[in-house]
Write an enzyme that holds these catalytic residues in place. Sequence first.
Site, PDB file in Angstrom:
ATOM      1  N   GLY A  18     -26.932  12.699  -4.059  1.00 47.79           N
ATOM      2  CA  GLY A  18     -26.311  13.332  -3.043  1.00 47.79           C
ATOM      3  C   GLY A  18     -25.176  13.967  -3.403  1.00 47.79           C
ATOM      4  O   GLY A  18     -24.388  13.024  -4.137  1.00 47.79           O
ATOM      5  N   ALA A  19     -25.050  15.264  -3.562  1.00 45.73           N
ATOM      6  CA  ALA A  19     -23.733  15.731  -4.269  1.00 45.73           C
ATOM      7  C   ALA A  19     -22.396  15.308  -3.898  1.00 45.73           C
ATOM      8  O   ALA A  19     -21.681  14.914  -4.570  1.00 45.73           O
ATOM      9  CB  ALA A  19     -23.701  17.439  -3.786  1.00 45.73           C
ATOM     10  N   ARG A  72     -25.492  14.086 -14.420  1.00 44.91           N
ATOM     11  CA  ARG A  72     -26.529  14.975 -13.809  1.00 44.91           C
ATOM     12  C   ARG A  72     -25.849  16.308 -13.729  1.00 44.91           C
ATOM     13  O   ARG A  72     -24.457  16.701 -13.433  1.00 44.91           O
ATOM     14  CB  ARG A  72     -26.841  14.517 -12.375  1.00 44.91           C
ATOM     15  CG  ARG A  72     -27.633  13.185 -12.058  1.00 44.91           C
ATOM     16  CD  ARG A  72     -28.112  12.997 -10.629  1.00 44.91           C
ATOM     17  NE  ARG A  72     -29.057  13.804 -10.372  1.00 44.91           N
ATOM     18  CZ  ARG A  72     -29.852  13.853  -9.100  1.00 44.91           C
ATOM     19  NH1 ARG A  72     -29.218  13.158  -8.042  1.00 44.91           N
ATOM     20  NH2 ARG A  72     -30.930  14.674  -9.095  1.00 44.91           N
ATOM     21  N   ASP A  74     -26.547  21.388  -3.219  1.00 40.79           N
ATOM     22  CA  ASP A  74     -25.889  20.752  -4.508  1.00 40.79           C
ATOM     23  C   ASP A  74     -24.646  22.015  -5.096  1.00 40.79           C
ATOM     24  O   ASP A  74     -24.017  21.376  -5.933  1.00 40.79           O
ATOM     25  CB  ASP A  74     -26.734  20.362  -5.400  1.00 40.79           C
ATOM     26  CG  ASP A  74     -27.273  18.932  -4.886  1.00 40.79           C
ATOM     27  OD1 ASP A  74     -28.260  18.819  -3.984  1.00 40.79           O
ATOM     28  OD2 ASP A  74     -26.895  18.126  -5.615  1.00 40.79           O
ATOM     29  N   ASN A  86     -30.371  23.689  -3.620  1.00 41.26           N
ATOM     30  CA  ASN A  86     -30.678  22.320  -3.101  1.00 41.26           C
ATOM     31  C   ASN A  86     -32.058  21.606  -3.392  1.00 41.26           C
ATOM     32  O   ASN A  86     -32.514  22.298  -4.391  1.00 41.26           O
ATOM     33  CB  ASN A  86     -30.812  22.350  -1.479  1.00 41.26           C
ATOM     34  CG  ASN A  86     -30.755  21.138  -0.661  1.00 41.26           C
ATOM     35  OD1 ASN A  86     -29.731  20.391  -0.978  1.00 41.26           O
ATOM     36  ND2 ASN A  86     -31.404  20.958   0.267  1.00 41.26           N
TER      37      ASN A  86
HETATM   38  O1  MRU Z   1     -31.554  14.488  -6.114  1.00 38.16           O
HETATM   39  P1  MRU Z   1     -30.645  14.207  -5.038  1.00 38.16           P
HETATM   40  O2  MRU Z   1     -31.062  13.024  -3.987  1.00 38.16           O
HETATM   41  O3  MRU Z   1     -29.247  13.867  -5.494  1.00 38.16           O
HETATM   42  O4  MRU Z   1     -30.568  15.656  -4.194  1.00 38.16           O
HETATM   43  C1  MRU Z   1     -29.780  15.668  -3.071  1.00 38.16           C
HETATM   44  C2  MRU Z   1     -29.855  16.666  -2.322  1.00 38.16           C
HETATM   45  O5  MRU Z   1     -30.480  17.857  -2.553  1.00 38.16           O
HETATM   46  C3  MRU Z   1     -29.122  17.074  -1.100  1.00 38.16           C
HETATM   47  O6  MRU Z   1     -29.470  17.780  -0.248  1.00 38.16           O
HETATM   48  C4  MRU Z   1     -27.469  17.415  -1.574  1.00 38.16           C
HETATM   49  O7  MRU Z   1     -26.899  16.822  -2.731  1.00 38.16           O
HETATM   50  C5  MRU Z   1     -26.685  17.758  -0.156  1.00 38.16           C
HETATM   51  S1  MRU Z   1     -26.135  16.056   0.081  1.00 38.16           S
HETATM   52  C6  MRU Z   1     -24.953  16.005   1.293  1.00 38.16           C
END
Ligand code: MRU
Length: 349
Positions: A51-52, A93, A241, A251
């Site tokens: 999650g970002a 990442r 993201d 996203n």
């Molecule tokens: O691969 P992830 O689980 O890190 O992806 C997360 C997402 O796509 C979320 O929607 C995004 O980071 C927003 S989190 C507030």
Amino acid sequence: MSQKQVVETLRWQGGRLEMIDQRILPSKFEYRAYASAAEVAEGIRTMVVRGAPAIGCAAAYGVALEALRLRNSSRDEFAAKLEYGFEQLAGSRPTAVNLFWALNRMRRVWQDVRSAVPSAIAERLLAEAHEVLAEDIRINRAMGAHGAALLPDGARVLTHCNAGALATAGHGTALGVIRSAVEAGKRISVIADETRPFLQGARLTAWEMVHEGIPVTLITDNMAGYMMAQGEIDAIVVGTDRVAANGDVANKIGTYMVAVLAQRHQVPFYVACPLSTIDAAVPDGRSIPIEERSTSEVTGFRDYQWAPQGVAVRNPAFDVTPAELVTALITERGVVHRPDRQKIAALLR
Ligand code: MRU
């Protein structure tokens, strides 16, 4: 903080960073401890934390931990090894811009106190990491308040992936909007896409909502169109993201599909987006780097493989939703309806 902090995704404990291991939720709830930039980078890469905004917080602590580890080194060794720590974190990442935002912020702090002794620099970097974390919760609360006003009482809200407390330092972005609406007395129910292939919706969003007593219904990703056609979804709220300067939104893979369906069925499509997720240096969505993850995430789950050996597989972890499909961006500074290049530039000024 006045409101109850339900989930502590990251916490500073006994001189180390502890993070909930999100790979094993919901069957197990465990913290893992981290003591260096290399360890935190590995935790981000393997999605112990994801999650970002949470990635950004973890990276800030990764820098601080590395500085603390090197606090008794000579100035030259401290600078060289800390620089390497930044590199390791930056390589963990590629898509979530909050990672690079947090690293830039930590680098600026380092530059400001560069002439101090390493131990003093380390203490300053740790204080900054604590501030990144505290600030994230404040931002999510502000976004939640702005976004909650967009959701009518009784709304059935679809979300994709997990943009909740687990994806942030707390409260969440998309789920923060839902939490704030519930706190404001609105009766909100959530429809959670399972979110193939890593199952952030089925495992994490569903867990957060069940844990908190917010009504949630889990669906597989390919049911979203049916649900919209049946008139069972009133609004969509997702996180992001990285948002490009023109308003294109990266996203979790599958978000684009949901946005296209939303337009077809005239369901509002909202994106909860802290300003730290807007990348003004990227002109449009085509320039956003999209992470490709291991094929094993698609051919099976954990120890079980369902696809035949030798099959070709793609696993892009994110997609880009063009700005024209976004009803509004919800930020800590307010709501930007129909985002475009001019409105985003004005928001950042
Ligand atoms: O691969 P992830 O689980 O890190 O992806 C997360 C997402 O796509 C979320 O929607 C995004 O980071 C927003 S989190 C507030």
